[in-house]
Design a protein around this motif. Structure first.
Motif, PDB file in Angstrom:
ATOM      1  N   LEU A 211       0.804  -1.221   0.000  1.00 61.75           N
ATOM      2  CA  LEU A 211       0.000   0.000   0.000  1.00 61.75           C
ATOM      3  C   LEU A 211       0.839   1.273   0.000  1.00 61.75           C
ATOM      4  O   LEU A 211       0.387   2.320  -0.460  1.00 61.75           O
ATOM      5  CB  LEU A 211      -0.945   0.003   1.204  1.00 61.75           C
ATOM      6  N   HIS A 212       2.046   1.209   0.582  1.00 65.04           N
ATOM      7  CA  HIS A 212       2.959   2.350   0.571  1.00 65.04           C
ATOM      8  C   HIS A 212       2.289   3.597   1.173  1.00 65.04           C
ATOM      9  O   HIS A 212       1.862   3.583   2.313  1.00 65.04           O
ATOM     10  CB  HIS A 212       3.489   2.591  -0.842  1.00 65.04           C
ATOM     11  N   GLU A 213       2.152   4.670   0.373  1.00 64.43           N
ATOM     12  CA  GLU A 213       1.649   5.926   0.932  1.00 64.43           C
ATOM     13  C   GLU A 213       0.186   5.859   1.353  1.00 64.43           C
ATOM     14  O   GLU A 213      -0.277   6.685   2.139  1.00 64.43           O
ATOM     15  CB  GLU A 213       1.835   7.076  -0.069  1.00 64.43           C
ATOM     16  N   SER A 214      -0.573   4.883   0.840  1.00 63.27           N
ATOM     17  CA  SER A 214      -1.988   4.798   1.207  1.00 63.27           C
ATOM     18  C   SER A 214      -2.222   3.929   2.443  1.00 63.27           C
ATOM     19  O   SER A 214      -3.350   3.817   2.903  1.00 63.27           O
ATOM     20  CB  SER A 214      -2.813   4.251   0.033  1.00 63.27           C
ATOM     21  N   ARG A 215      -1.153   3.359   2.984  1.00 58.63           N
ATOM     22  CA  ARG A 215      -1.324   2.467   4.132  1.00 58.63           C
ATOM     23  C   ARG A 215      -1.949   3.180   5.327  1.00 58.63           C
ATOM     24  O   ARG A 215      -2.953   2.739   5.881  1.00 58.63           O
ATOM     25  CB  ARG A 215       0.027   1.858   4.529  1.00 58.63           C
ATOM     26  N   HIS A 216      -1.344   4.291   5.742  1.00 60.01           N
ATOM     27  CA  HIS A 216      -1.833   4.973   6.938  1.00 60.01           C
ATOM     28  C   HIS A 216      -3.195   5.624   6.686  1.00 60.01           C
ATOM     29  O   HIS A 216      -4.031   5.693   7.590  1.00 60.01           O
ATOM     30  CB  HIS A 216      -0.802   6.002   7.410  1.00 60.01           C
ATOM     31  N   ALA A 217      -3.419   6.087   5.473  1.00 60.48           N
ATOM     32  CA  ALA A 217      -4.724   6.659   5.140  1.00 60.48           C
ATOM     33  C   ALA A 217      -5.822   5.602   5.249  1.00 60.48           C
ATOM     34  O   ALA A 217      -6.937   5.901   5.692  1.00 60.48           O
ATOM     35  CB  ALA A 217      -4.703   7.247   3.732  1.00 60.48           C
ATOM     36  N   THR A 218      -5.491   4.367   4.866  1.00 60.23           N
ATOM     37  CA  THR A 218      -6.463   3.276   4.975  1.00 60.23           C
ATOM     38  C   THR A 218      -6.768   2.969   6.429  1.00 60.23           C
ATOM     39  O   THR A 218      -7.924   2.748   6.813  1.00 60.23           O
ATOM     40  CB  THR A 218      -5.928   2.018   4.267  1.00 60.23           C
ATOM     41  N   GLU A 219      -5.739   2.958   7.267  1.00 61.50           N
ATOM     42  CA  GLU A 219      -5.946   2.712   8.694  1.00 61.50           C
ATOM     43  C   GLU A 219      -6.811   3.808   9.311  1.00 61.50           C
ATOM     44  O   GLU A 219      -7.727   3.523  10.109  1.00 61.50           O
ATOM     45  CB  GLU A 219      -4.598   2.622   9.396  1.00 61.50           C
ATOM     46  N   GLU A 220      -6.553   5.060   8.946  1.00 66.14           N
ATOM     47  CA  GLU A 220      -7.357   6.156   9.474  1.00 66.14           C
ATOM     48  C   GLU A 220      -8.800   6.070   8.976  1.00 66.14           C
ATOM     49  O   GLU A 220      -9.740   6.395   9.714  1.00 66.14           O
ATOM     50  CB  GLU A 220      -6.739   7.500   9.079  1.00 66.14           C
ATOM     51  N   TYR A 221      -8.965   5.641   7.747  1.00 69.03           N
ATOM     52  CA  TYR A 221     -10.321   5.472   7.207  1.00 69.03           C
ATOM     53  C   TYR A 221     -11.094   4.440   8.023  1.00 69.03           C
ATOM     54  O   TYR A 221     -12.266   4.651   8.361  1.00 69.03           O
ATOM     55  CB  TYR A 221     -10.249   5.043   5.744  1.00 69.03           C
ATOM     56  N   MET A 222     -10.440   3.323   8.363  1.00 64.54           N
ATOM     57  CA  MET A 222     -11.115   2.290   9.150  1.00 64.54           C
ATOM     58  C   MET A 222     -11.435   2.780  10.559  1.00 64.54           C
ATOM     59  O   MET A 222     -12.497   2.474  11.114  1.00 64.54           O
ATOM     60  CB  MET A 222     -10.253   1.026   9.200  1.00 64.54           C
ATOM     61  N   ARG A 223     -10.542   3.558  11.151  1.00 64.87           N
ATOM     62  CA  ARG A 223     -10.839   4.118  12.469  1.00 64.87           C
ATOM     63  C   ARG A 223     -12.043   5.057  12.393  1.00 64.87           C
ATOM     64  O   ARG A 223     -12.853   5.112  13.319  1.00 64.87           O
ATOM     65  CB  ARG A 223      -9.615   4.852  13.017  1.00 64.87           C
ATOM     66  N   ALA A 224     -12.156   5.769  11.276  1.00 66.62           N
ATOM     67  CA  ALA A 224     -13.298   6.664  11.098  1.00 66.62           C
ATOM     68  C   ALA A 224     -14.609   5.898  10.973  1.00 66.62           C
ATOM     69  O   ALA A 224     -15.682   6.454  11.225  1.00 66.62           O
ATOM     70  CB  ALA A 224     -13.096   7.539   9.860  1.00 66.62           C
ATOM     71  N   GLN A 225     -14.510   4.599  10.612  1.00 69.86           N
ATOM     72  CA  GLN A 225     -15.694   3.750  10.561  1.00 69.86           C
ATOM     73  C   GLN A 225     -15.969   3.083  11.911  1.00 69.86           C
ATOM     74  O   GLN A 225     -16.782   2.162  12.006  1.00 69.86           O
ATOM     75  CB  GLN A 225     -15.520   2.654   9.484  1.00 69.86           C
ATOM     76  N   CYS A 226     -15.275   3.561  12.966  1.00 66.05           N
ATOM     77  CA  CYS A 226     -15.419   3.019  14.332  1.00 66.05           C
ATOM     78  C   CYS A 226     -14.886   1.590  14.438  1.00 66.05           C
ATOM     79  O   CYS A 226     -15.501   0.723  15.067  1.00 66.05           O
ATOM     80  CB  CYS A 226     -16.867   3.090  14.815  1.00 66.05           C
ATOM     81  N   TYR A 227     -13.747   1.360  13.812  1.00 65.73           N
ATOM     82  CA  TYR A 227     -13.032   0.092  13.944  1.00 65.73           C
ATOM     83  C   TYR A 227     -11.727   0.339  14.696  1.00 65.73           C
ATOM     84  O   TYR A 227     -11.110   1.408  14.554  1.00 65.73           O
ATOM     85  CB  TYR A 227     -12.703  -0.505  12.570  1.00 65.73           C
TER      86      TYR A 227
END
Length: 247
Positions: A211-227
């Motif tokens: 995922l490279h540069e999108s890795r942390h953005a993906t993690e933040e997206y999931m946290r925003a979904q209350c995960y």
């Protein structure tokens, strides 16, 4: 209270212990509810699931624990799908599905090219010098396989690609309990297509290796979904997410 205990276990847990606790929690809830509802396991980018290609699949050891669950293993490449159909016969209520998840969520269905190592389709006994996982590198990115094995020829394979909501519709799924994603660098796009307003998987596992540069953005997206998001390991399996509420 059960959810709180599970979250405490997660803090210093291995993937195996996380899944074990999750399945135990699910079984406990089902018993308390007098049988529980039907459960579903979906694995996107399943490959062949044969004896070689299960070596780096961290959750297949748990499939035998859920014989009554409906299980869908999704693989778009025809040669790999043919082997997958045979592999899943060893588990009850299991189905092979020949689809890719499109990076373009706005299109319900399209025909797209995926790029695979030519030698990745050969059996090792025929003399290829590639490792067993070479046929796991098929990707929408034409350079992905070549970066792993420079100079090796790559084959373009046309596949039917659909969005995640379209896939769920075709499979008749109103809920998913376990969702596994391994799409060789396109996991971030797949994660963002999950209709969390309609389904709340208890476990979402995706590969972060490419995922490279999108890795942390993906993690933040999931946290925003209350995960709650946890790194499972540094190489093969990417992130682990469990719902903070409900499940």
């Amino acid at each position: 209270m059960e959810q709180v205990r599970l979250m405490e276990v997660l803090m210093n847990a291995t993937l195996a212990s996380v899944v074990d606790n999750l399945l135990n929690l699910t079984a406990t809830r089902d018993t308390a509810e007098g049988g529980g509802r039907a459960h579903t396991w979906v694995q996107i980018g399943a490959n062949t699931l044969d004896s070689l290609n299960t070596k780096n699949d961290p959750l297949l050891a748990f499939v035998d624990r859920v014989p009554t669950w409906k299980k869908f293993f999704v693989e778009p490449i025809p040669q790999l799908y043919d082997k997958l159909k045979e592999s899943v016969k060893r588990w009850p209520n299991s189905h092979a599905v020949q689809l890719a998840i499109s990076p373009n969520a706005s299109v319900a269905e399209t025909v797209a090219a995926m790029y695979c190592l030519e030698e990745g389709f050969q059996e090792q006994r025929l003399g290829t010098d590639l490792p067993y996982w070479a046929n796991q590198l098929c990707s929408f990115d034409p350079t992905h396989a070549m970066r792993h094995f420079p100079g090796k020829p790559v084959r373009a394979v046309n596949v039917t690609a659909v969005s995640v909501p379209e896939m769920l519709s075709r499979l008749g799924l109103q809920a998913v309990d376990v969702l596994l994603i391994d799409t060789e660098g396109f996991d971030a796009q797949v994660v963002r297509q999950i209709p969390f307003d309609r389904i709340r998987p208890s476990l979402v596992l995706w590969e972060h290796k490419h995922l490279h540069e999108s890795r942390h953005a993906t993690e933040e997206y999931m946290r925003a979904q209350c995960y709650a998001v946890f790194q499972v390991d540094h190489e093969n399996t990417a992130g682990l997410a469990l719902p903070l509420f409900g499940g």
